[in-house]
Design an enzyme around this catalytic site. Structure first.
Site, PDB file in Angstrom:
ATOM      1  N   ARG A 133       0.840  -1.212   0.000  1.00 34.03           N
ATOM      2  CA  ARG A 133       0.000   0.000   0.000  1.00 34.03           C
ATOM      3  C   ARG A 133       0.873   1.260   0.000  1.00 34.03           C
ATOM      4  NH1 ARG A 133      -0.384   4.644   2.761  1.00 34.03           N
ATOM      5  NH2 ARG A 133       0.021   3.510   4.682  1.00 34.03           N
ATOM      6  N   CYS A 142       4.010   9.435   0.653  1.00 32.29           N
ATOM      7  CA  CYS A 142       2.664   9.929   0.394  1.00 32.29           C
ATOM      8  C   CYS A 142       2.728  10.929  -0.754  1.00 32.29           C
ATOM      9  CB  CYS A 142       2.098  10.589   1.654  1.00 32.29           C
ATOM     10  SG  CYS A 142       0.486  11.321   1.383  1.00 32.29           S
TER      11      CYS A 142
HETATM   12  P1  HMG Z   1     -13.318  13.979  -2.628  1.00 35.18           P
HETATM   13  O1  HMG Z   1     -13.146  14.278  -4.079  1.00 35.18           O
HETATM   14  O2  HMG Z   1     -13.419  15.119  -1.659  1.00 35.18           O
HETATM   15  O3  HMG Z   1     -14.545  12.951  -2.437  1.00 35.18           O
HETATM   16  O4  HMG Z   1     -12.115  13.027  -2.184  1.00 35.18           O
HETATM   17  P2  HMG Z   1     -16.080  13.191  -2.297  1.00 35.18           P
HETATM   18  O5  HMG Z   1     -16.510  12.516  -1.044  1.00 35.18           O
HETATM   19  O6  HMG Z   1     -16.428  14.643  -2.502  1.00 35.18           O
HETATM   20  O7  HMG Z   1     -16.657  12.356  -3.540  1.00 35.18           O
HETATM   21  C1  HMG Z   1     -16.369  12.732  -4.895  1.00 35.18           C
HETATM   22  C2  HMG Z   1     -16.575  11.521  -5.810  1.00 35.18           C
HETATM   23  O8  HMG Z   1     -15.611  10.526  -5.487  1.00 35.18           O
HETATM   24  C3  HMG Z   1     -17.933  10.840  -5.670  1.00 35.18           C
HETATM   25  O9  HMG Z   1     -18.283  10.348  -6.952  1.00 35.18           O
HETATM   26  C4  HMG Z   1     -17.675   9.668  -4.775  1.00 35.18           C
HETATM   27  O10 HMG Z   1     -18.533   8.572  -4.947  1.00 35.18           O
HETATM   28  C5  HMG Z   1     -16.264   9.297  -5.200  1.00 35.18           C
HETATM   29  P3  HMG Z   1     -19.413  11.071  -7.836  1.00 35.18           P
HETATM   30  O11 HMG Z   1     -20.650  11.035  -6.977  1.00 35.18           O
HETATM   31  O12 HMG Z   1     -18.904  12.467  -8.058  1.00 35.18           O
HETATM   32  O13 HMG Z   1     -19.467  10.222  -9.074  1.00 35.18           O
HETATM   33  N1  HMG Z   1     -15.552   8.620  -4.096  1.00 35.18           N
HETATM   34  C6  HMG Z   1     -15.004   7.409  -4.147  1.00 35.18           C
HETATM   35  N2  HMG Z   1     -14.876   6.514  -5.133  1.00 35.18           N
HETATM   36  C7  HMG Z   1     -14.263   5.347  -4.826  1.00 35.18           C
HETATM   37  N3  HMG Z   1     -13.758   5.062  -3.603  1.00 35.18           N
HETATM   38  C8  HMG Z   1     -13.852   5.955  -2.607  1.00 35.18           C
HETATM   39  C9  HMG Z   1     -14.481   7.184  -2.879  1.00 35.18           C
HETATM   40  N4  HMG Z   1     -14.722   8.270  -2.093  1.00 35.18           N
HETATM   41  C10 HMG Z   1     -15.380   9.137  -2.848  1.00 35.18           C
HETATM   42  N5  HMG Z   1     -13.344   5.657  -1.408  1.00 35.18           N
HETATM   43  C11 HMG Z   1     -11.188  11.325  -0.781  1.00 35.18           C
HETATM   44  C12 HMG Z   1     -12.006  12.604  -0.837  1.00 35.18           C
HETATM   45  C13 HMG Z   1     -10.874  11.028   0.666  1.00 35.18           C
HETATM   46  C14 HMG Z   1     -12.013  10.182  -1.374  1.00 35.18           C
HETATM   47  C15 HMG Z   1      -9.891  11.538  -1.615  1.00 35.18           C
HETATM   48  O14 HMG Z   1      -9.278  12.691  -1.169  1.00 35.18           O
HETATM   49  C16 HMG Z   1      -8.926  10.378  -1.499  1.00 35.18           C
HETATM   50  O15 HMG Z   1      -9.216   9.290  -1.998  1.00 35.18           O
HETATM   51  N6  HMG Z   1      -7.758  10.601  -0.873  1.00 35.18           N
HETATM   52  C17 HMG Z   1      -6.811   9.541  -0.616  1.00 35.18           C
HETATM   53  C18 HMG Z   1      -5.406  10.052  -0.585  1.00 35.18           C
HETATM   54  C19 HMG Z   1      -4.473   8.937  -0.232  1.00 35.18           C
HETATM   55  O16 HMG Z   1      -4.750   7.757  -0.427  1.00 35.18           O
HETATM   56  N7  HMG Z   1      -3.300   9.317   0.302  1.00 35.18           N
HETATM   57  C20 HMG Z   1      -2.280   8.370   0.691  1.00 35.18           C
HETATM   58  C21 HMG Z   1      -2.648   7.536   1.874  1.00 35.18           C
HETATM   59  S1  HMG Z   1      -2.362   8.334   3.451  1.00 35.18           S
HETATM   60  C22 HMG Z   1      -0.682   8.083   3.766  1.00 35.18           C
HETATM   61  O17 HMG Z   1       0.042   7.646   2.908  1.00 35.18           O
HETATM   62  C23 HMG Z   1      -0.154   8.339   5.142  1.00 35.18           C
HETATM   63  C24 HMG Z   1       0.114   7.064   5.950  1.00 35.18           C
HETATM   64  O18 HMG Z   1       1.012   6.215   5.276  1.00 35.18           O
HETATM   65  C25 HMG Z   1       0.711   7.423   7.327  1.00 35.18           C
HETATM   66  C26 HMG Z   1       1.907   8.378   7.241  1.00 35.18           C
HETATM   67  O19 HMG Z   1       2.861   8.080   6.510  1.00 35.18           O
HETATM   68  O20 HMG Z   1       1.829   9.403   7.874  1.00 35.18           O
HETATM   69  C27 HMG Z   1      -1.188   6.279   6.194  1.00 35.18           C
HETATM   70 MG    MG Z   2       3.175   6.373   5.241  1.00 36.24          MG
END
Ligand code: HMG
Ligand code: MG
Length: 305
Positions: free
Chosen positions: A15, A240
């Site tokens: 991931r 990230c």
């Molecule tokens: P958004 O655009 O604000 O979402 O994204 P929304 O809720 O306004 O929805 C917009 C559209 O997206 C809708 O579709 C939803 O259905 C769809 P429409 O009605 O317009 O056709 N949608 C989805 N589709 C599929 N799967 C979903 C989903 N959610 C909404 N889950 C959102 C908000 C959170 C979804 C977006 O910003 C996102 O996916 N972000 C993820 C970013 C990410 O993965 N970053 C890396 C992971 S975190 C990390 O690495 C840190 C960590 O390792 C710890 C550390 O290192 O500190 C964990």
């Molecule tokens: Mg991380």
């Protein structure tokens, strides 16, 4: 030195590692690699994430990957879930453990999940509640626990506030992320001094990115303070895409070397881990960035016996 006898390593490479790789891997390649990780003795593998496919294209095949992997008994296969839409997708393929995530700083929270911290709480509370109703364990992540790529230093009290909110939702464990890999042992000490009076050490994990080479020293400090769960990624993959300057996680292979040489049990076989790293190098067509893989290259070994 007071050190634990046993440590749990949570492999986040499929991931956290792959989400930062530009080269797209096929679903079959991911499955092959995850299956090889399952043969190493690891008890926990973070397989993918059910986030918006446009935000993390590399992991848009999370459903197919979960359907394709061979689950080994005793291994927990988890995934990141940002909201109810993500949870529904994860439950469809019976993910073992759900991980919710947010940041201690507003800047990174907004950049990463498009919401303020206040807007995020009710979304995650609903996910935790629904996941629990589906009888899943839930892990929480709080990112930017030392510093934020946008706002700079983050106070331990900010982390405590988010930790309190996540635990009050019912999460089982919290992983503290040094997302951009800036932390040093004195900062880790201050952070844990804030949290350990409130939460048992068995509920806390640490997640270090190794941007400045300080992850291993931070892990030793955390172990001295009683922490026994650490996240790492094979070969030091990771980062990230929404945190400028974030590089790879501490490498699982380097962490295993440290722990085993210190006489700390992990249940993971370093030789099998290195074989899995060699498979990943072949899939990615590039060298991995860990010290252990570097040593193998310098010795000129083609394969690990
Ligand atoms: P958004 O655009 O604000 O979402 O994204 P929304 O809720 O306004 O929805 C917009 C559209 O997206 C809708 O579709 C939803 O259905 C769809 P429409 O009605 O317009 O056709 N949608 C989805 N589709 C599929 N799967 C979903 C989903 N959610 C909404 N889950 C959102 C908000 C959170 C979804 C977006 O910003 C996102 O996916 N972000 C993820 C970013 C990410 O993965 N970053 C890396 C992971 S975190 C990390 O690495 C840190 C960590 O390792 C710890 C550390 O290192 O500190 C964990
Ligand atoms: Mg991380």
């Amino acid at each position: 030195m007071r050190l634990p006898k046993k440590v749990v390593i949570k492999e986040v490479g499929p991931r956290d590692g792959l989400q930062n790789e530009k080269q797209m891997l096929s679903t079959e390649e991911k499955i092959l690699w995850i299956n090889s990780l399952s043969e190493t003795g690891l008890s926990y593998i973070e397989v993918s994430s059910f986030v918006h496919p446009k935000w993390i294209p590399q992991l848009s095949d999370a459903t197919e990957v979960f359907k394709g992997i061979k689950k080994r008994q005793g291994v927990t296969y988890s995934a990141l879930v940002p909201n109810i839409r993500g949870l529904d997708r994860a439950l469809e393929v019976d993910v073992d453990e759900i991980s919710v995530f947010m940041s201690a700083s507003e800047g990174h929270n907004l950049a990463n999940i498009n919401k303020s911290i206040a807007e995020t709480y009710p979304i995650l509370a609903e996910v935790v509640k629904e996941a629990k109703m589906a009888e899943k364990t839930v892990r929480g992540y709080v990112s930017t626990v030392i510093a934020c790529p946008i706002e700079g230093p983050v106070a331990p009290s900010q982390v405590k506030e988010v930790a309190n909110r996540l635990f009050s939702m019912g999460i089982d464990e919290l992983s503290l992320g040094d997302t951009i890999g800036v932390g040093v042992p004195t900062q880790v000490e201050r952070l844990l001094e804030e949290l350990l009076p409130l939460y048992d050490s068995s509920k806390l994990a640490l997640h270090f990115h190794d941007t400045r080479g300080t992850a291993i020293s931070n892990i030793v400090k955390a172990m001295e303070m009683g922490i026994t769960i650490f996240d790492s990624a094979l070969g030091g993959l990771g980062g990230c895409p929404y945190a400028l300057g974030a590089s790879g996680n501490v490498a699982t292979d380097d962490l295993l070397y440290l722990l085993h040489e210190m006489g700390i049990e992990t249940g993971v076989d370093l030789t099998q881990i290195l074989k899995s790293a060699q498979l990943l190098e072949r899939i990615l067509g590039k060298s991995l960035n860990s010290r252990q893989m570097d040593i193998i290259r310098k010795k000129g070994k083609e394969r690990i016996s």
